[in-house]
Structure formats: structure tokens, C-alpha cells
Design an enzyme around this catalytic site. Structure first.
Site, PDB file in Angstrom:
ATOM      1  N   GLY A 161      18.669  13.225  69.421  1.00 21.71           N
ATOM      2  CA  GLY A 161      18.109  12.876  70.728  1.00 21.71           C
ATOM      3  C   GLY A 161      19.035  13.143  71.899  1.00 21.71           C
ATOM      4  N   GLU A 162      20.140  13.834  71.689  1.00 27.29           N
ATOM      5  CA  GLU A 162      21.065  14.103  72.794  1.00 27.29           C
ATOM      6  C   GLU A 162      20.544  15.279  73.646  1.00 27.29           C
ATOM      7  OE1 GLU A 162      25.209  14.243  71.695  1.00 27.29           O
ATOM      8  OE2 GLU A 162      24.801  13.077  69.878  1.00 27.29           O
ATOM      9  N   HIS A 163      20.562  15.095  74.940  1.00 27.07           N
ATOM     10  CA  HIS A 163      20.034  16.104  75.848  1.00 27.07           C
ATOM     11  C   HIS A 163      21.060  17.221  76.095  1.00 27.07           C
ATOM     12  CE1 HIS A 163      16.683  13.376  77.618  1.00 27.07           C
ATOM     13  NE2 HIS A 163      17.010  13.004  76.391  1.00 27.07           N
ATOM     14  N   ARG A 164      20.558  18.346  76.593  1.00 23.25           N
ATOM     15  CA  ARG A 164      21.386  19.535  76.807  1.00 23.25           C
ATOM     16  C   ARG A 164      22.053  19.507  78.184  1.00 23.25           C
ATOM     17  NH1 ARG A 164      22.653  23.215  72.620  1.00 23.25           N
ATOM     18  NH2 ARG A 164      20.918  23.240  71.150  1.00 23.25           N
ATOM     19  N   THR A 170      18.382  18.389  82.340  1.00 24.96           N
ATOM     20  CA  THR A 170      18.437  17.588  81.109  1.00 24.96           C
ATOM     21  C   THR A 170      17.069  16.993  80.788  1.00 24.96           C
ATOM     22  OG1 THR A 170      19.031  15.577  82.328  1.00 24.96           O
ATOM     23  CG2 THR A 170      20.849  16.955  81.499  1.00 24.96           C
TER      24      THR A 170
END
Length: 294
Positions: A161-164, A170
Site C-alpha cells: 500500500g505504499e504510494h509512489r 501520489t
């Protein structure tokens, strides 16, 4: 011994295994149930809870398998039952071998924290305890926690679930607008989280995906762990940084070699007084005295 069991039937049925492992013969002649009137393990008569008021027979031992242990014990005492024969589930340890005492408590911890509900995303080692959040984003990331870990309230394992951060935005347009669902790679998947054995994680700490935490580590409260942590290291802060090593490199190497958490349960039982002390040299001597790999 003539035995009476009192409690909810799920716990009573679970107690069957330990009665049979005991070095005493317990003849269960009656069950007084808080809920279900059918047992999967016992063939003796079962009565509802209000039968307590009609209890006339005497028993050598009464095991109470209930969260209302103290209340039920008080009722029995008021009915004239001798308090010495009223026991809790944990008192079965009086009649078990060292190995079975350890097995019993490992099973109790697993049930108490309802870890069976986490099995889809986490495998949790024996004796590990604590309520924690494992955010499952359906990305195939898994959480591995070793044995004898202590996890404080509010700990979160971020399973994906970590955003870019390197993208122009994001924001997850592809997750909310069907026309852009074909765009891939939004979440930054770094891999499984692996926590070693005998690790203490303080309250409200967060462990990010892909992180490996070594055996014997201490993670300070409110820490955000973004990188791997070497064995027997104390870390804290946001992002978490090394505070100190718990022991000398020589002793850490020895502890990693011993792997006491993998010893048979009887040996672990024998050294609990050493484990809960600063007598690391005596623990090492015990290990060496076995003259074999424990």
C-alpha cells in the site's frame, strides 16, 4: 479423581487434550455449561449453569474453564465447596510435564490473541503475544513473526500500500476511476516483513513492507522502521535509527548460535530463570553443557 468441569463448551472441549496429557487420571463425571449443551469430546452428562444451585455431589477437583472464573469460584465457595479443590485451567500445569506445560501456554496465548484470524496474511511463532494491525492490501505480501516476541498495543505492519513518491502524483487515480484501472504499478511493493525471534516492539511502532528485523531486537515506541535491523539491536525514531547494541558482538554471535528459542521445550523451561536475568554467561554454560545441539 472425580472431576467436574464448568465453563463455556469450546474451552471445556479444548481442555480435554490437557486432561489426557496429565500424569493424574481425571474422571470427568459432569459438565456444567455456560452455553452449548453438546460436547465434541466428553460423553458425560451436561447441565446448564443454573444447575450449580442444585449441586449436591462432591468432587475431588473442579476445573473452571471460563472468563468468569473468580465469580464462579465465589459461588462454589458459597455453596460450601472447599476452595482447595477449585482450580482454573492454568492449574492443570500442576499435573503436566515441563514440555506439556510449555505446549499448554503456547496454545493458550495463540487462542487468547486470536491469531487464527491472521493466518491468511501472517504466520506467528509460539509464545509470541500482542494485538497488532497487519494492513492487508491484497498484494500477496506476508508477515512472518518468530517465536517469543512481545508486541505492544498499536503496532502496525504495513503490508504494501505504499504510494509512489517518484511519480508526478501520489494520488491513486487507477484505484478509483475505472477508466484508468489499466495503469499498473501504483503501489510500491517491497516484499514480506520478517520479524525474528525474541523481538520486543514498542507501542505504536510501524514496520514498513520489505523490512527484516533480526533476532533479539528492540523497536522503540512510535518508531517507523523503514530499513532492516541487525540482530540484538535497539532502534528508535522516525525513521528508526540505531540507538545501541544490546550486547557485545561476541555475545550476540553466541546467542545467534545458541538459538535458545528453537530448543526443546523442556530445556527452555529449565533456563527460564536464566533467560529472565542478566546471567548470559550461565545461559551459555548451560548450552555448552548439553554437548550436543539442543
Amino acid at each position: 479423581m472425580n472431576t467436574l468441569l464448568i465453563g463455556d463448551m469450546k474451552r471445556v472441549d479444548g481442555f480435554w487434550e490437557w486432561l489426557n496429557a496429565a500424569d493424574e487420571v481425571f474422571e470427568v463425571s459432569l459438565i456444567i455449561s455456560e452455553d452449548e449443551m453438546v460436547s465434541e469430546k466428553f460423553s458425560c452428562p451436561i447441565q446448564p449453569l443454573d444447575y450449580l444451585e442444585k449441586l449436591t455431589d462432591t468432587y475431588d477437583v473442579i476445573f473452571i474453564c471460563s472468563i468468569f472464573y473468580q465469580k464462579l469460584k465465589n459461588i462454589l465457595i458459597q455453596l460450601g465447596v472447599e476452595k482447595e479443590c477449585i482450580l482454573s485451567e492454568d492449574d492443570i500445569g500442576r499435573y503436566l510435564s515441563k514440555t506439556d506445560i510449555m505446549k499448554y501456554h503456547a496454545a493458550q496465548i495463540y487462542k487468547t490473541y486470536e491469531y487464527e484470524k491472521q493466518e491468511a496474511v501472517a504466520d506467528i511463532g509460539a509464545f509470541t503475544y500482542g494485538k497488532f494491525l497487519a494492513n492487508d492490501y491484497g498484494e500477496g505480501i506476508h508477515l512472518h513473526i518468530g517465536k517469543f516476541c512481545s508486541i505492544a498495543y498499536g503496532v502496525a505492519f504495513m503490508l504494501g500500500g505504499e504510494h509512489r513518491g517518484e511519480w508526478c502524483t501520489t494520488y491513486p487515480f487507477s484505484a478509483f476511476i475505472p477508466q484508468f484501472s489499466h495503469l499498473e504499478g501504483f503501489t510500491h511493493i517491497k516484499g514480506d516483513i520478517i520479524v525474528g525471534n525474541d523481538v520486543w516492539i514498542g507501542s505504536d511502532a510501524k514496520i514498513m513492507s520489505g523490512v527484516h528485523i533480526g533476532d533479539g531486537c528492540i523497536i522503540a515506541a512510535n518508531a517507523v522502521v523503514t530499513k532492516d535491523v541487525e540482530p540484538y539491536t535497539v532502534v528508535g525514531g522516525v525513521p528508526a535509527k540505531v540507538i545501541k547494541k544490546r550486547f557485545s558482538d561476541e555475545k550476540i554471535q553466541m546467542l545467534e548460535q545458541m538459538k535458545w528459542w528453537d530448543w526443546n521445550y523442556e530445556d527452555i523451561y529449565n533456563v527460564i530463570p536464566l533467560l529472565q536475568s542478566e546471567k548470559i554467561d550461565e545461559l551459555i554454560l548451560y548450552y555448552k553443557s548439553k554437548n550436543k545441539e539442543i
